[in-house]
Motif scaffolding. Structure first.
Motif, PDB file in Angstrom:
ATOM      1  N   SER A  49       0.824  -1.211   0.000  1.00 12.30           N
ATOM      2  CA  SER A  49       0.000   0.000   0.000  1.00 12.30           C
ATOM      3  C   SER A  49       0.862   1.267   0.000  1.00 12.30           C
ATOM      4  O   SER A  49       0.640   2.183  -0.789  1.00 12.30           O
ATOM      5  CB  SER A  49      -0.929  -0.010   1.213  1.00 12.30           C
ATOM      6  N   VAL A  53       0.561   4.010  -3.023  1.00  9.31           N
ATOM      7  CA  VAL A  53       0.047   5.381  -2.836  1.00  9.31           C
ATOM      8  C   VAL A  53       1.135   6.428  -3.024  1.00  9.31           C
ATOM      9  O   VAL A  53       0.849   7.546  -3.475  1.00  9.31           O
ATOM     10  CB  VAL A  53      -0.682   5.589  -1.480  1.00  9.31           C
ATOM     11  N   SER A  72       3.563   8.731   4.538  1.00 12.14           N
ATOM     12  CA  SER A  72       2.338   8.028   4.197  1.00 12.14           C
ATOM     13  C   SER A  72       1.709   7.451   5.462  1.00 12.14           C
ATOM     14  O   SER A  72       2.404   6.888   6.309  1.00 12.14           O
ATOM     15  CB  SER A  72       2.700   6.931   3.184  1.00 12.14           C
ATOM     16  N   HIS A  74      -1.157   4.767   6.331  1.00 12.02           N
ATOM     17  CA  HIS A  74      -2.131   3.742   5.936  1.00 12.02           C
ATOM     18  C   HIS A  74      -2.985   3.433   7.162  1.00 12.02           C
ATOM     19  O   HIS A  74      -2.496   2.859   8.140  1.00 12.02           O
ATOM     20  CB  HIS A  74      -1.420   2.480   5.431  1.00 12.02           C
ATOM     21  N   ILE A 193       0.465  11.750   2.842  1.00 13.85           N
ATOM     22  CA  ILE A 193      -0.559  10.953   2.159  1.00 13.85           C
ATOM     23  C   ILE A 193      -1.439  10.245   3.187  1.00 13.85           C
ATOM     24  O   ILE A 193      -0.920   9.594   4.097  1.00 13.85           O
ATOM     25  CB  ILE A 193       0.103   9.870   1.270  1.00 13.85           C
ATOM     26  N   THR A 195      -4.311   7.237   3.465  1.00 14.36           N
ATOM     27  CA  THR A 195      -4.954   6.136   2.735  1.00 14.36           C
ATOM     28  C   THR A 195      -5.505   5.091   3.702  1.00 14.36           C
ATOM     29  O   THR A 195      -5.391   5.240   4.920  1.00 14.36           O
ATOM     30  CB  THR A 195      -3.962   5.507   1.716  1.00 14.36           C
ATOM     31  N   GLU A 200      -8.947   7.316   3.858  1.00 10.13           N
ATOM     32  CA  GLU A 200      -9.656   7.679   2.625  1.00 10.13           C
ATOM     33  C   GLU A 200     -11.039   8.270   2.886  1.00 10.13           C
ATOM     34  O   GLU A 200     -11.631   8.867   1.988  1.00 10.13           O
ATOM     35  CB  GLU A 200      -9.825   6.425   1.734  1.00 10.13           C
ATOM     36  N   ALA A 233      -9.807  10.867  -4.867  1.00  4.91           N
ATOM     37  CA  ALA A 233      -8.425  11.223  -4.550  1.00  4.91           C
ATOM     38  C   ALA A 233      -8.219  12.711  -4.770  1.00  4.91           C
ATOM     39  O   ALA A 233      -8.937  13.321  -5.553  1.00  4.91           O
ATOM     40  CB  ALA A 233      -7.479  10.441  -5.462  1.00  4.91           C
ATOM     41  N   VAL A 246      -5.163  12.824  -0.300  1.00  7.76           N
ATOM     42  CA  VAL A 246      -5.925  11.606  -0.039  1.00  7.76           C
ATOM     43  C   VAL A 246      -5.741  10.718  -1.270  1.00  7.76           C
ATOM     44  O   VAL A 246      -6.026  11.149  -2.388  1.00  7.76           O
ATOM     45  CB  VAL A 246      -7.421  11.921   0.190  1.00  7.76           C
ATOM     46  N   VAL A 247      -5.218   9.522  -1.063  1.00 11.91           N
ATOM     47  CA  VAL A 247      -4.962   8.610  -2.189  1.00 11.91           C
ATOM     48  C   VAL A 247      -5.525   7.229  -1.853  1.00 11.91           C
ATOM     49  O   VAL A 247      -4.956   6.513  -1.029  1.00 11.91           O
ATOM     50  CB  VAL A 247      -3.442   8.485  -2.474  1.00 11.91           C
ATOM     51  N   PRO A 248      -6.658   6.872  -2.450  1.00 12.72           N
ATOM     52  CA  PRO A 248      -7.196   5.515  -2.213  1.00 12.72           C
ATOM     53  C   PRO A 248      -6.161   4.459  -2.596  1.00 12.72           C
ATOM     54  O   PRO A 248      -5.557   4.548  -3.666  1.00 12.72           O
ATOM     55  CB  PRO A 248      -8.422   5.455  -3.123  1.00 12.72           C
ATOM     56  N   THR A 249      -5.950   3.514  -1.710  1.00 11.58           N
ATOM     57  CA  THR A 249      -4.950   2.491  -1.999  1.00 11.58           C
ATOM     58  C   THR A 249      -5.527   1.435  -2.936  1.00 11.58           C
ATOM     59  O   THR A 249      -6.750   1.342  -3.112  1.00 11.58           O
ATOM     60  CB  THR A 249      -4.419   1.857  -0.696  1.00 11.58           C
TER      61      THR A 249
END
Ligand SMILES: Nc1ncnc2c1ncn2[C@@H]1O[C@H](COP(=O)(O)OP(=O)(O)O)[C@@H](O)[C@H]1O
Ligand SMILES: CC(=O)OP(=O)(O)O
Ligand SMILES: [Mg+2]
Length: 264
Positions: A49, A53, A72, A74, A193, A195, A200, A233, A246-249
């Motif tokens: 992930s 991302v 990042s 997660h 980031i 995710t 998200e 995103a 925001v980055v959808p994994t």
């Protein structure tokens, strides 16, 4: 394997992205032979992930992944942070096992390492019982006394539930502390980031976490933060401040890409 003996089998390990950690990041300060003879070191997880991302974040920002630095977060049921420099993991919050680091859905994350002996001597708990409680009864679930599900906790917090309120406060403060610690591995910060299911979908958790990082040049744009949910995103920072994305994994896609690269 029996039915299709010719079919290549590919395993993509969640730890492999973290093989680039420098030794000072992956070694524990314990006797050397525990590392040498027994592999006691930090491995890290969620690598699939964090890798995916960070590549997507670089694309969104119009930067080269090979020449950019990212933090990042997660945040799913399991949660971890990662420092990524030029496309490589340089530090991450999970360790030998996924228990280390952040407060998670049911995992305690970091605790005093003497808690085991304290619980064993004061309550007579077995190692198995302590392991079970720290992995399955702690984190958001343990703190709130209610649920490991962030949606349920946000609702309960709205209604003034003290346990849910506390669990969210601890979750965000611990996450911010971990991100600040990860920044030690970065030469500069091109972006933060968010995710995973919570990262998200939760404007509340994102804004509360960023509010704790007062010494970083981070500021959230309220409208963008509210808009980036359910797979949308994008940037959520105020203009002129450090990027927050925001980055959808998509771990499945990263695994497919890794498989393709190996087979080619
Ligand atoms: N709209 C939402 N607001 C807050 N939290 C959410 C929302 N949607 C999902 N979540 C949270 O995301 C977490 C699950 O994340 P997910 O990445 O799906 O988990 P897993 O690690 O099992 O893949 C849960 O705590 C869930 O409550
Ligand atoms: C490693 C780990 O925590 O995985 P998950 O997020 O599925 O719990
Ligand atoms: Mg997941």
């Amino acid at each position: 394997m029996t039915v299709y003996p010719q079919l290549p089998q590919v395993a993509v390990f969640d730890t492999s992205f973290h093989q680039s950690l420098p030794e000072h990041a992956y070694r524990y300060a314990v006797p050397e032979h525990l590392y040498r003879d027994h592999g006691v070191r930090r491995y890290g997880f969620h690598g699939t992930s964090h890798r995916y991302v960070s590549h997507r974040a670089a694309e969104i920002a119009g930067l080269s992944i090979g020449d950019s630095s990212w933090l990042s977060a997660h945040l799913g049921n399991g949660c971890s942070t990662c420092a990524i420099v030029d496309g490589q993991s340089r530090d991450t919050s999970m360790g030998l096992t996924p228990l280390e680091g952040l407060a998670m859905g049911t995992r305690s994350g970091d605790i005093d390492p003497n808690l085991h002996s304290h619980l064993a001597s004061t309550l007579g708990w077995s190692l198995e019982e302590i392991t079970r409680v720290l992995n399955s009864e702690s984190g958001l679930k343990g703190l709130s006394g209610l649920s490991n599900d962030m949606r349920a906790l946000e609702q309960a917090r709205e209604q003034g539930h003290p346990g849910a309120t506390l669990a969210i406060e601890v979750f965000c403060y611990r996450l911010a502390k971990s991100l600040a610690a990860m920044s030690c591995a970065l030469p500069q910060l091109d972006g933060l980031i968010f995710t995973g299911g919570i990262g998200e979908n939760s404007p509340l958790i994102r804004s509360k976490t960023v509010a704790h990082l007062k010494l970083f040049d981070l500021a959230i744009d309220k409208e963008a933060n509210a808009r980036c949910i359910r797979g949308i995103a994008g940037p959520i920072h105020k203009y002129g401040h450090t990027r927050i994305l925001v980055v959808p994994t998509n771990e499945e896609r990263q695994i497919a890409l890794d498989t393709l690269a190996l087979l080619n």
